[in-house]
Structures are given as C-alpha cells and as structure tokens.
Design a protein around this motif. Structure first.
Motif, PDB file in Angstrom:
ATOM      1  N   PRO A   1       2.819  -4.611  -7.524  1.00 39.36           N
ATOM      2  CA  PRO A   1       1.680  -4.326  -8.401  1.00 39.36           C
ATOM      3  C   PRO A   1       1.287  -2.854  -8.245  1.00 39.36           C
ATOM      4  CG  PRO A   1       1.279  -6.263  -7.040  1.00 39.36           C
ATOM      5  CD  PRO A   1       2.521  -5.619  -6.524  1.00 39.36           C
ATOM      6  N   MET A   2       0.656  -2.300  -9.247  1.00 40.96           N
ATOM      7  CA  MET A   2       0.281  -0.887  -9.247  1.00 40.96           C
ATOM      8  C   MET A   2      -1.045  -0.683  -8.507  1.00 40.96           C
ATOM      9  SD  MET A   2       2.877   0.384 -10.622  1.00 40.96           S
ATOM     10  CE  MET A   2       2.491   2.066 -10.995  1.00 40.96           C
ATOM     11  N   VAL A   3      -1.030  -1.010  -7.239  1.00 36.42           N
ATOM     12  CA  VAL A   3      -2.212  -0.901  -6.384  1.00 36.42           C
ATOM     13  C   VAL A   3      -1.757  -0.309  -5.054  1.00 36.42           C
ATOM     14  CG1 VAL A   3      -4.006  -2.210  -5.171  1.00 36.42           C
ATOM     15  CG2 VAL A   3      -3.270  -2.938  -7.439  1.00 36.42           C
ATOM     16  N   GLU A   4      -2.580   0.563  -4.456  1.00 38.37           N
ATOM     17  CA  GLU A   4      -2.280   1.069  -3.117  1.00 38.37           C
ATOM     18  C   GLU A   4      -2.773   0.045  -2.111  1.00 38.37           C
ATOM     19  OE1 GLU A   4      -3.242   4.897  -0.292  1.00 38.37           O
ATOM     20  OE2 GLU A   4      -3.313   5.132  -2.460  1.00 38.37           O
ATOM     21  N   PHE A   5      -1.845  -0.526  -1.342  1.00 36.18           N
ATOM     22  CA  PHE A   5      -2.170  -1.614  -0.431  1.00 36.18           C
ATOM     23  C   PHE A   5      -2.206  -1.172   1.023  1.00 36.18           C
ATOM     24  CE2 PHE A   5      -0.417  -4.073  -4.007  1.00 36.18           C
ATOM     25  CZ  PHE A   5      -1.461  -4.947  -4.199  1.00 36.18           C
ATOM     26  N   LYS A   6      -2.915  -1.975   1.809  1.00 38.30           N
ATOM     27  CA  LYS A   6      -3.007  -1.794   3.255  1.00 38.30           C
ATOM     28  C   LYS A   6      -2.916  -3.162   3.907  1.00 38.30           C
ATOM     29  CE  LYS A   6      -6.061   2.005   2.529  1.00 38.30           C
ATOM     30  NZ  LYS A   6      -6.643   3.035   3.269  1.00 38.30           N
ATOM     31  N   ALA A   7      -2.623  -3.162   5.183  1.00 40.64           N
ATOM     32  CA  ALA A   7      -2.668  -4.357   6.023  1.00 40.64           C
ATOM     33  C   ALA A   7      -1.916  -5.549   5.441  1.00 40.64           C
ATOM     34  CB  ALA A   7      -4.120  -4.737   6.322  1.00 40.64           C
ATOM     35  N   PRO A   8      -0.650  -5.383   5.031  1.00 43.45           N
ATOM     36  CA  PRO A   8       0.066  -6.536   4.480  1.00 43.45           C
ATOM     37  C   PRO A   8       0.346  -7.576   5.554  1.00 43.45           C
ATOM     38  CG  PRO A   8       1.614  -4.785   4.891  1.00 43.45           C
ATOM     39  CD  PRO A   8       0.232  -4.236   5.184  1.00 43.45           C
ATOM     40  N   ARG A   9       0.445  -8.814   5.125  1.00 44.64           N
ATOM     41  CA  ARG A   9       0.741  -9.901   6.052  1.00 44.64           C
ATOM     42  C   ARG A   9       1.383 -11.030   5.258  1.00 44.64           C
ATOM     43  NH1 ARG A   9      -2.870 -11.543  10.857  1.00 44.64           N
ATOM     44  NH2 ARG A   9      -1.612 -13.180  11.756  1.00 44.64           N
TER      45      ARG A   9
ATOM     46  N   VAL B   1       2.612 -12.627   0.233  1.00 45.11           N
ATOM     47  CA  VAL B   1       2.150 -11.474   0.999  1.00 45.11           C
ATOM     48  C   VAL B   1       0.676 -11.329   0.664  1.00 45.11           C
ATOM     49  CG1 VAL B   1       2.247  -8.972   1.271  1.00 45.11           C
ATOM     50  CG2 VAL B   1       4.368 -10.268   1.005  1.00 45.11           C
ATOM     51  N   TYR B   2      -0.142 -11.204   1.691  1.00 42.92           N
ATOM     52  CA  TYR B   2      -1.560 -10.921   1.516  1.00 42.92           C
ATOM     53  C   TYR B   2      -1.775  -9.474   1.930  1.00 42.92           C
ATOM     54  CZ  TYR B   2      -2.036 -15.957   1.272  1.00 42.92           C
ATOM     55  OH  TYR B   2      -1.917 -17.274   0.909  1.00 42.92           O
ATOM     56  N   ALA B   3      -2.573  -8.752   1.150  1.00 38.64           N
ATOM     57  CA  ALA B   3      -2.851  -7.355   1.464  1.00 38.64           C
ATOM     58  C   ALA B   3      -4.213  -7.005   0.874  1.00 38.64           C
ATOM     59  CB  ALA B   3      -1.769  -6.451   0.893  1.00 38.64           C
ATOM     60  N   VAL B   4      -4.758  -5.877   1.305  1.00 37.17           N
ATOM     61  CA  VAL B   4      -6.037  -5.397   0.791  1.00 37.17           C
ATOM     62  C   VAL B   4      -5.862  -3.995   0.219  1.00 37.17           C
ATOM     63  CG1 VAL B   4      -7.507  -6.807   2.285  1.00 37.17           C
ATOM     64  CG2 VAL B   4      -6.708  -4.589   3.096  1.00 37.17           C
ATOM     65  N   ASN B   5      -6.770  -3.615  -0.678  1.00 40.80           N
ATOM     66  CA  ASN B   5      -6.763  -2.251  -1.198  1.00 40.80           C
ATOM     67  C   ASN B   5      -7.833  -1.432  -0.478  1.00 40.80           C
ATOM     68  OD1 ASN B   5      -9.212  -2.974  -2.372  1.00 40.80           O
ATOM     69  ND2 ASN B   5      -8.465  -2.892  -4.475  1.00 40.80           N
ATOM     70  N   ASP B   6      -8.035  -0.188  -0.904  1.00 44.15           N
ATOM     71  CA  ASP B   6      -9.008   0.695  -0.246  1.00 44.15           C
ATOM     72  C   ASP B   6     -10.427   0.153  -0.272  1.00 44.15           C
ATOM     73  OD1 ASP B   6      -7.289   2.703   0.617  1.00 44.15           O
ATOM     74  OD2 ASP B   6      -7.413   3.799  -1.271  1.00 44.15           O
TER      75      ASP B   6
ATOM     76  N   ASP C   1     -11.310   2.233   6.935  1.00 50.65           N
ATOM     77  CA  ASP C   1      -9.975   1.906   7.437  1.00 50.65           C
ATOM     78  C   ASP C   1     -10.025   1.794   8.940  1.00 50.65           C
ATOM     79  OD1 ASP C   1      -8.515   1.771   5.152  1.00 50.65           O
ATOM     80  OD2 ASP C   1      -7.737   3.808   5.275  1.00 50.65           O
ATOM     81  N   PRO C   2      -9.117   1.074   9.534  1.00 44.37           N
ATOM     82  CA  PRO C   2      -8.190   0.177   8.862  1.00 44.37           C
ATOM     83  C   PRO C   2      -8.840  -1.172   8.619  1.00 44.37           C
ATOM     84  CG  PRO C   2      -7.670   0.230  11.192  1.00 44.37           C
ATOM     85  CD  PRO C   2      -8.830   1.176  10.974  1.00 44.37           C
ATOM     86  N   LEU C   3      -8.270  -1.908   7.691  1.00 42.90           N
ATOM     87  CA  LEU C   3      -8.685  -3.276   7.426  1.00 42.90           C
ATOM     88  C   LEU C   3      -7.646  -4.206   8.036  1.00 42.90           C
ATOM     89  CD1 LEU C   3      -9.626  -1.473   4.752  1.00 42.90           C
ATOM     90  CD2 LEU C   3     -10.583  -3.685   4.203  1.00 42.90           C
ATOM     91  N   ALA C   4      -8.039  -5.435   8.307  1.00 44.99           N
ATOM     92  CA  ALA C   4      -7.108  -6.409   8.882  1.00 44.99           C
ATOM     93  C   ALA C   4      -7.202  -7.697   8.080  1.00 44.99           C
ATOM     94  CB  ALA C   4      -7.451  -6.678  10.345  1.00 44.99           C
ATOM     95  N   VAL C   5      -6.051  -8.306   7.847  1.00 40.93           N
ATOM     96  CA  VAL C   5      -5.986  -9.569   7.117  1.00 40.93           C
ATOM     97  C   VAL C   5      -5.562 -10.652   8.096  1.00 40.93           C
ATOM     98  CG1 VAL C   5      -4.857 -10.814   5.236  1.00 40.93           C
ATOM     99  CG2 VAL C   5      -5.380  -8.382   4.974  1.00 40.93           C
TER     100      VAL C   5
END
Length: 179
Positions: free
Chosen positions: A59-67, A75-80, A107-111
């Motif tokens: 997807p066209m989103v900047e992701f963080k903390a994938p799991r 895959v679960y992830a969060v954006n900014d 930052d950082p975020l955790a899933v």
C-alpha cells in the motif's frame, strides 16, 4: 545500510535486503520463511532469496513496526500517526485500518501479537497502550520520559527504556507498572 541475515552455524552473512531508509523496521514470519521490511513502503521477502515476494504490492503508506500474525497470513503495521493496518502478507491488500487515539505519539511505535494492542510514547513522554479497533486502553502509571516500547512475544507486557536507560515493564492489559 540494510537488513542482514546471518547463518548462525557459519557466522557468515547469508542475505542483505537493501531498503532506501537508514533505519528500516523488520520482522520474521512465525515459520521463519519470510521477512517483512518497512521503510517508505512494505516489502516481503522469502528468507531464502533477496528478491521480493511475487504478487506483493505494498500500500502507498509509510509503515513502521511491522509484525506478522501468528498464522503468517497477515502483516500488521502502523503509520506515523499511529493508525494500525491489517495487510494481506501475500498480496499487500489492506483488509482493515484502525485510527490511532487523537493525541501526539512519538516513534517508535510497537504492535502487539495480531495487533490486539499498540503502544507508543505519548506527548508527555509516558507510555500509551491501546486497542487499535476501539482506540481505548488502560490508564498507565506515569514515569519519567520513556522511549522504545516493545511487546513481549505473548503480548502481555510492554517494555520501555527511560532516558537513563533503565528498563520499565507494564502490564499491557491494565497499564500497571511491573516491578
């Protein structure tokens, strides 16, 4: 400079995944056959190749903390902003998106496992834990400025560092500080 996989038997680097970001986020699938790397976009790779998984379109989103989910299907992830996403690990299609609480998060975020909970440091420097589906979470014991939240594998505890590099644990369900 990338994400490096090492063969622990030989001590040699087996693969390198070269994202554009200097500090990519990554996570292994539960069976260890795939790795998801997050930077400007998500990429899923088989761990036996440096080529991205065929058919996966981020997807066209900047992701963080994938799991990865426990079954490896999602895959679960969060954006900014702290919004959480459920993404098909084979195709990249977003199944669901859940909005973050309306507050400043750092930052950082955790899933947590299966995105049951998300954690981040709030604008006051304390830990914030919430269910991404409802936006609600426990009241958390306040401490001096915290950083770097991370969930345990079972999702029951969130650990953080304070600015003096002391480790603090919180019960993810109640927000109570652990000894």
């Amino acid at each position: 400079t990338g994400v490096w996989l090492w063969d622990l038997r030989t001590g040699k680097r087996a693969r390198t995944y070269n994202p554009q970001d200097d500090e990519p986020w990554f996570a292994f699938s539960p069976d260890g056959t795939r790795i998801v790397v997050a930077e400007e976009r998500l990429a899923v790779y088989p761990t036996d190749s440096e080529e991205p998984l065929d058919g996966f379109a981020s997807p066209m989103v900047e992701f963080k903390a994938p799991r990865f989910s426990a079954d490896g299907r999602w895959v679960y992830a969060v954006n900014d902003d702290g919004d959480a996403f459920q993404i098909d690990a084979a195709t990249g299609e977003v199944k669901e998106t859940w909005k973050a609480p309306d507050e400043t998060l750092s930052d950082p975020l955790a899933v947590g496992p299966d995105a049951a909970l998300v954690a981040a440091v709030d604008g006051a420097g304390g830990i914030r834990i919430w269910d991404p589906r409802t936006g609600k979470g426990p009241a958390v014991d306040r401490l001096p400025r915290l950083e770097a939240p991370a969930f345990t594998a079972d999702g029951k505890t969130v650990w953080c560092l304070d600015y003096d590099n002391r480790v603090h644990g919180f019960d993810a369900a109640t927000g109570k500080r652990l000894k």
